[in-house]
Scaffold this motif. Structure first.
Motif, PDB file in Angstrom:
ATOM      1  N   ASP A  41       0.831  -1.201   0.000  1.00 42.86           N
ATOM      2  CA  ASP A  41       0.000   0.000   0.000  1.00 42.86           C
ATOM      3  C   ASP A  41       0.871   1.259   0.000  1.00 42.86           C
ATOM      4  N   ALA A  42       1.963   1.233   0.785  1.00 44.17           N
ATOM      5  CA  ALA A  42       2.868   2.387   0.827  1.00 44.17           C
ATOM      6  C   ALA A  42       3.495   2.640  -0.540  1.00 44.17           C
ATOM      7  N   ARG A  44       2.248   1.762  -3.450  1.00 48.70           N
ATOM      8  CA  ARG A  44       1.200   2.218  -4.370  1.00 48.70           C
ATOM      9  C   ARG A  44       0.897   3.701  -4.156  1.00 48.70           C
ATOM     10  N   ARG A  45       0.922   4.150  -2.923  1.00 52.43           N
ATOM     11  CA  ARG A  45       0.556   5.527  -2.602  1.00 52.43           C
ATOM     12  C   ARG A  45       1.706   6.520  -2.782  1.00 52.43           C
ATOM     13  N   HIS A  46       2.962   6.058  -2.566  1.00 54.22           N
ATOM     14  CA  HIS A  46       4.041   7.033  -2.422  1.00 54.22           C
ATOM     15  C   HIS A  46       5.273   6.803  -3.290  1.00 54.22           C
ATOM     16  N   GLY A  58      -0.062   4.535  -8.936  1.00 57.10           N
ATOM     17  CA  GLY A  58      -1.004   4.466  -7.830  1.00 57.10           C
ATOM     18  C   GLY A  58      -2.058   3.395  -7.946  1.00 57.10           C
ATOM     19  N   SER A  60      -3.331  -0.723  -8.428  1.00 58.01           N
ATOM     20  CA  SER A  60      -2.930  -2.016  -7.876  1.00 58.01           C
ATOM     21  C   SER A  60      -2.255  -2.858  -8.950  1.00 58.01           C
TER      22      SER A  60
END
Length: 491
Positions: A41-42, A44-46, A58, A60
């Motif tokens: 998740d980190a 994908r977000r950052h 960003g 999946s």
């Protein structure tokens, strides 16, 4: 030269698991200390990755999360095990999980983790410079350290500029490079890289960078012999020097073999004949050995031992630390340095440098890496096993969809060709390579797809049994894609 298995590969290759269960146990014991879902998740977000497809930023289904590795094998967060066919990025010479390198990194970090190269020197950098100079060819006897391959080539090119300015030749700055060559990601090195895929949406056109043909024997003009192709390439270079004006050409920048351009092996004698023209016109010959250095072709450097030249400058990175920590640099001829040092310096300073030039931890890792290579006779092992590796690659060339299978040392490429009458790779060829890549991944092998090609450059510790495992997966994947394309009526 023949070496025993133990002599050649040491403990690094003997870690090959006997069973999948053992492999998964090893994976579990060395798994990530963080929660996998949170890490994904980190990212994908950052996280922005190299060669990021921005339309998918960003989303999946991104790149696999690797959690551990051992020898030639890597493990991901899903518990899967893969043979690392590309050797990381042409760099994991001694394989993963080398205790001597890890120990050297730890010990140096606890002794002195950093020094300012503008104010002081450190022991590992001094000793590493001595070691590299001891096995560099000819009078290449001084070393400048950088942070990786891009900065190594950039620094070598900046030295060319400095050199000609000190010599009172401010116009002698043009750089001749090759189409399909790759030299880095700084502005200057990216501008010198002839791979078309790296250029869109970047402002890389520099007036003093000039491209000549790639020495692509497979794609040479139809009906032209290899000897005639060599003559054509040399004549093209000589003509380009004449067009630009010899007084304006500062350097010829060349990989001994074009790695990311598709493992292109130039015709025999190519580098020697180009070097002779460079010598005639006082043009610096910069051999970019970021990929071929540190054992990839069975020698510390490939320039002299494999390609019969002693260049003015050799750049290196990747295998110098086996990828354990970042480090790069160049080693340069005493004869070149003598023209701009001592009484000839004219008060000049070579002010190019980096915060992490000669970083003590990186240099300690490189020294340990060199020791591992020497202690396990890995250069001899590569010379012994490379013919077998290349033989197996050439056997893949017998498959109908493979137009060419080529390589040298422990680097190789198979090129997909669905239309033998086409002068260049087609969209179907490129799609075929991507499918081969996907099926290899499903089968437990990582390959590197580059356009219509699939590239391998495994760790130097690889055994014949592991080569067989690798080739079996690659063969099955190619056959599967052949059958699919036929069933779809596309081939």
């Amino acid at each position: 030269m023949t070496t025993s298995k133990d002599e050649a590969i040491g403990c690094a290759a003997r870690c090959r698991p006997d069973t999948i269960e053992e492999e998964n146990t090893m994976h579990a014991e060395t798994g990530s200390q963080w929660n996998v879902a949170e890490l994904e998740d980190a990212a994908r977000r950052h996280l922005i990755n190299p060669a990021e497809e921005m339309s998918k930023l960003g989303t999946s289904g991104g790149r696999p999360l690797l959690t551990s590795a051992n020898g030639i094998y890597i493990h991901d967060s899903q518990g899967r095990t893969f043979i690392d066919g590309p050797g990381g990025m042409w760099c994991t010479q001694v394989g993963y999980n080398s205790q001597p390198i890890a120990d050297a990194i730890s010990a140096q970090a606890l002794r002195i983790c950093y020094n300012s190269p503008w104010f002081s020197i450190n022991g590992p950098a001094s000793e590493l410079a001595r070691r590299i100079a001891s096995f560099a060819p000819g009078d290449l006897d001084h070393v400048f350290f950088t942070t990786g391959g891009s900065t190594a080539v950039d620094s070598a090119l900046r030295f060319m500029q400095f050199y000609n300015n000190v010599l009172g030749r401010p116009g002698k700055k043009a750089i001749i490079c090759r189409i399909d060559g790759y030299h880095g990601s700084t502005h200057l090195t990216a501008a010198c890289s002839g791979r078309a895929g790296n250029r869109p949406n970047f402002d890389l056109e520099l007036d003093n960078v000039s491209f000549i043909s790639a020495p692509n024997v497979f794609r040479r003009p139809r009906g032209m012999s290899e000897a005639a192709f060599l003559d054509f390439l040399v004549a093209e270079f000589e003509a380009r020097v004449a067009t630009l004006g010899a007084d304006n050409v500062g350097a010829f920048l060349a990989e001994p073999l074009l790695a990311s351009g598709g493992v292109l092996i130039p015709p025999k004698g190519y580098h020697r004949r180009i070097l002779e023209i460079c010598r005639k016109h006082d043009i610096l010959y910069i051999s970019d050995e970021v990929v071929t250095g540190f054992g990839r072709c069975g020698h510390w450097f490939a320039s002299e031992e494999v390609f019969d030249i002693v260049p003015d400058i050799i750049t290196f990175a990747k295998g110098v630390t086996s990828g354990y920590v970042p480090l790069g640099g160049f080693v340069i001829s005493d004869a070149v340095l003598a023209r701009v040092s001592g009484e000839n310096a004219k008060g000049s300073f070579y002010t190019n440098g980096y915060t992490y030039s000669g970083h003590p931890v990186s240099c300690a890792a490189a020294l340990a890496n060199i020791d591992v290579i020497e202690d396990n006779n890995l250069l001899a092992h590569v010379c012994d096993i490379a013919p077998y590796f290349q033989e197996q690659i050439r056997k893949l060339g017998e498959l109908p969809m493979i137009g060419d299978a080529r390589g040298m040392g422990l680097v190789a490429c198979v090129e997909c060709v669905t239309d033998p009458d086409a002068d260049a790779a087609t969209d179907i060829d490129k799609e075929a390579a991507l499918r081969v890549d996907r099926y290899c991944y499903e089968g437990g092998l990582i390959v590197r797809p580059i356009g219509s090609m699939c590239v391998l450059s495994p760790a130097l510790i690889i055994t014949r049994e592991q080569i067989d495992d690798m080739m079996a997966i690659l063969r099955d994947s190619i056959v599967r894609v052949q059958d699919e394309l036929k069933a779809e009526g596309r081939w």
